[in-house]
Motif scaffolding. Structure first.
Motif, short mmCIF file in Angstrom:
data_model
loop_
_atom_site.label_atom_id
_atom_site.label_comp_id
_atom_site.label_asym_id
_atom_site.label_seq_id
_atom_site.Cartn_x
_atom_site.Cartn_y
_atom_site.Cartn_z
N VAL A 45 39.39 46.81 34.30
CA VAL A 45 40.31 47.59 35.13
C VAL A 45 39.94 47.46 36.61
CG1 VAL A 45 40.98 49.94 35.76
CG2 VAL A 45 41.04 49.24 33.38
N ILE A 46 38.66 47.52 36.93
CA ILE A 46 38.22 47.37 38.33
C ILE A 46 38.65 46.00 38.87
CG2 ILE A 46 36.20 47.14 39.83
CD1 ILE A 46 34.82 49.22 38.03
N PHE A 47 38.43 44.96 38.07
CA PHE A 47 38.82 43.62 38.52
C PHE A 47 40.33 43.51 38.73
CE2 PHE A 47 40.56 39.49 37.23
CZ PHE A 47 40.09 38.71 38.28
N LEU A 48 41.12 43.97 37.76
CA LEU A 48 42.57 43.85 37.87
C LEU A 48 43.10 44.66 39.04
CD1 LEU A 48 43.60 44.06 34.09
CD2 LEU A 48 43.66 42.04 35.57
N ALA A 49 42.54 45.85 39.27
CA ALA A 49 42.99 46.68 40.40
C ALA A 49 42.73 45.96 41.72
CB ALA A 49 42.27 48.03 40.37
N SER A 50 41.56 45.34 41.84
CA SER A 50 41.22 44.63 43.06
C SER A 50 42.08 43.38 43.24
CB SER A 50 39.74 44.24 43.04
OG SER A 50 39.40 43.47 44.17
N TYR A 51 42.27 42.61 42.16
CA TYR A 51 43.03 41.36 42.24
C TYR A 51 44.50 41.63 42.58
CZ TYR A 51 45.10 36.90 40.99
OH TYR A 51 45.79 35.72 41.03
N LEU A 52 45.11 42.61 41.90
CA LEU A 52 46.53 42.89 42.13
C LEU A 52 46.76 43.52 43.50
CD1 LEU A 52 47.61 44.12 38.59
CD2 LEU A 52 48.28 42.00 39.73
N ARG A 53 45.80 44.29 44.01
CA ARG A 53 45.95 44.84 45.35
C ARG A 53 46.06 43.73 46.38
NH1 ARG A 53 43.88 44.98 49.85
NH2 ARG A 53 42.12 43.73 49.16
N GLU A 54 45.29 42.66 46.17
CA GLU A 54 45.27 41.57 47.13
C GLU A 54 46.44 40.62 46.96
OE1 GLU A 54 42.33 37.83 47.88
OE2 GLU A 54 41.39 39.81 47.80
N ASN A 55 46.94 40.47 45.74
CA ASN A 55 47.94 39.43 45.47
C ASN A 55 49.31 39.97 45.10
OD1 ASN A 55 46.24 36.73 45.39
ND2 ASN A 55 45.04 38.26 44.29
N ARG A 56 49.52 41.27 45.22
CA ARG A 56 50.79 41.82 44.79
C ARG A 56 51.96 41.32 45.63
NH1 ARG A 56 52.70 46.33 47.61
NH2 ARG A 56 51.40 46.96 49.39
N ALA A 89 47.04 47.98 29.56
CA ALA A 89 46.52 48.46 30.85
C ALA A 89 46.90 47.49 31.97
CB ALA A 89 45.01 48.63 30.76
N PHE A 90 46.82 46.19 31.69
CA PHE A 90 47.21 45.19 32.69
C PHE A 90 48.69 45.33 33.06
CE2 PHE A 90 49.31 40.98 33.06
CZ PHE A 90 48.91 40.68 34.35
N LEU A 91 49.56 45.54 32.06
CA LEU A 91 50.98 45.68 32.35
C LEU A 91 51.26 46.94 33.17
CD1 LEU A 91 52.65 44.58 28.99
CD2 LEU A 91 52.29 43.24 31.07
N ALA A 92 50.52 48.02 32.89
CA ALA A 92 50.69 49.24 33.68
C ALA A 92 50.31 48.99 35.14
CB ALA A 92 49.82 50.36 33.09
N LEU A 93 49.21 48.28 35.36
CA LEU A 93 48.79 47.96 36.72
C LEU A 93 49.79 47.02 37.39
CD1 LEU A 93 44.95 47.46 36.19
CD2 LEU A 93 46.05 49.24 37.54
N LEU A 94 50.30 46.06 36.64
CA LEU A 94 51.27 45.11 37.19
C LEU A 94 52.53 45.82 37.65
CD1 LEU A 94 51.83 42.06 37.67
CD2 LEU A 94 52.90 42.02 35.41
N TYR A 95 52.97 46.79 36.86
CA TYR A 95 54.19 47.53 37.23
C TYR A 95 53.97 48.37 38.49
CZ TYR A 95 57.99 50.88 37.07
OH TYR A 95 59.07 51.66 37.40
#
Length: 448
Positions: free
Chosen positions: A169-180, A230-236
């Motif tokens: 979750v920490i990784f996905l939150a950081s990655y999506l914040r930068e690449n959204r 969890a990834f899909l929730a973050l992606l949305y």
């Protein structure tokens, strides 16, 4: 924020009283008498929670005042149910509870500036992947009911996926914040469906592939579903595009269907889910006994310590297999009825609501995504185990957070709680101080 901390303290008092009453009910059934032991247990529990509350009052004065009492309520509920099953297991769980609170305090102490986690996201992601793969390593991996979930090193045994979920979750939150932004700006509408740019579609495919590999490698549908959801929730939350979630779910369903059709163990799990009566005394025994136990509880239950978990006259033969872990929800329904089960589910729903409220209050992208991911993975884990024992989805080895027996589960979830409270403390403080500049990111979410 003294008022908020006072609300937290006042909420802990009924939790301690409920734990005392629960132990008193168990003692009344098991020993036909009441002593002062339930009061002693209640006092110890309240003392530990009070010490944690004082620490939060000092370190995180602005944090959400309801999350810790709600988690304490679930823990108290779990301790009573586990004690009713086995006193020695309850003592172990109580020790893990105290250790979890120590790790909870250490997490708050050393991660006050939790944004430092962004700098080490690839190291954290690597650690998370290694934890997921650890159960398949020769010499330390443990196989339980065909799934590779545990690791045993000497006298220490734990489930690494409980800690891996936080790292991922920490990784996905950081990655999506930068690449959204690149996922939003380059999106195109084809036949009324918004699709991400092909060159940036890779992350979804990588996570999808990883979840499918996880399904094959450790043979556990629940863990795979938990991570991908969890990834899909973050992606949305990162993009605001619901079509991305739909595409992701379609990919997961297609991949899961293919694996169910080609991997024998996963196929057997799904077959037992669909046709449990085909082997009522074999593979279908656990799920059938789980359903029967819930039906036997009715609306108000049979009462504490009144449910049967072993065959009468044969204490070593389980009537309700894995009552302290996989099927503890079934035992709760059996002894407290549908009303008690609804109360438990309502507690998880309130925790989920508070977690998402923290995400809404957060001003910077990483905080918002981190709170969303942690809350989503917590809620999905509860859904996976409750859905499994009620035959909504195939039964898995995932634990019911804070309630099921398991040291790794309760410790990891207290770390998760600490991170949520860290985000909450900053978000609520900034909401009160209007002059504090907003975070380095704009609020997440793309225009429609």
């Amino acid at each position: 924020m003294t008022r908020a901390r006072n609300r937290e303290l006042m909420a802990l008092i009924p939790v301690a009283l409920l734990l005392t009453a629960g132990f008193a009910a168990v003692f009344a059934q098991d020993h036909a008498k009441l002593g002062n032991l339930s009061l002693t247990y209640g006092a110890y529990f309240f003392a530990v929670c009070l010490a944690t509350h004082i620490y939060l009052r000092i370190r995180l004065p602005h944090a959400d005042p309801y999350l810790f009492p709600l988690m304490a309520l679930l823990t108290a509920f779990g301790l009573v149910m586990i004690y009713r099953i086995d006193e020695s297991l309850a003592r172990d769980q109580a020790n893990w509870f105290v250790f979890g609170l120590v790790l909870f305090a250490l997490t708050i102490q050393f991660l006050r500036d939790y944004e430092v986690l962004e700098r080490y996201r690839y190291i954290i992601a690597t650690a998370g992947i290694l934890l997921l793969l650890a159960p398949r390593l020769p010499g330390i991996g443990e196989q339980v009911n065909g799934a590779y979930l545990g690791v045993k090193i000497g006298p220490i045994s734990f489930q690494p996926s409980e800690f891996a979920k936080i790292a991922i979750v920490i990784f996905l939150a950081s990655y999506l914040r930068e690449n959204r932004e690149v996922l939003i700006v380059g999106a195109r509408r084809i036949l009324g469906v918004t699709l991400p740019p092909i060159k940036h579609f890779g992350p979804m495919l990588v996570v999808w592939g990883a979840s499918m590999l996880l399904l094959v490698f450790i043979r556990d549908l629940g863990t795979s579903l938990m991570f991908f959801a969890a990834f899909l929730a973050l992606l949305y939350v990162a993009t605001g595009r619901f079509s991305f979630v739909v595409i992701g779910m379609i990919l997961f369903l297609l991949g899961a269907w293919f694996i169910v059709a080609t991997v024998p163990h996963v196929h057997d799990r799904v077959d037992v889910w669909l046709h449990p009566y085909a082997e009522p005394e074999g593979n279908g025994y656990q799920i059938l006994q789980s359903i029967f136990a819930q039906a036997d509880g009715g609306l108000f239950g049979k009462g504490f310590a009144q449910g049967l978990i072993t065959v009468p006259g044969h204490p070593n033969q389980a009537l309700l297999p894995a009552a302290q872990t996989d099927t503890i929800y079934s035992l709760i329904v059996n002894e407290l009825g549908l009303f008690g089960a609804c109360g438990l589910i309502a507690t998880y729903l309130v925790i989920t609501a508070r977690g998402f409220k923290i995400a809404l209050l957060a001003n910077d992208g990483f905080s918002k995504l981190l709170a969303t991911g942690l809350t989503a993975v917590f809620a999905i884990q509860a859904f996976v185990i409750i859905g499994g024992v009620t035959r909504v989805i195939p039964l898995t080895g995932v634990t019911l957070p804070f309630v099921s027996y398991g040291g790794s589960s309760i410790v990891a979830n207290f770390v998760l709680l600490a991170l949520l409270l860290l985000v909450s403390n900053r978000a609520r403080r900034e909401a009160e101080e209007e002059t504090v500049p907003r975070g380095r990111d704009e609020p997440l979410g793309a225009p429609a």
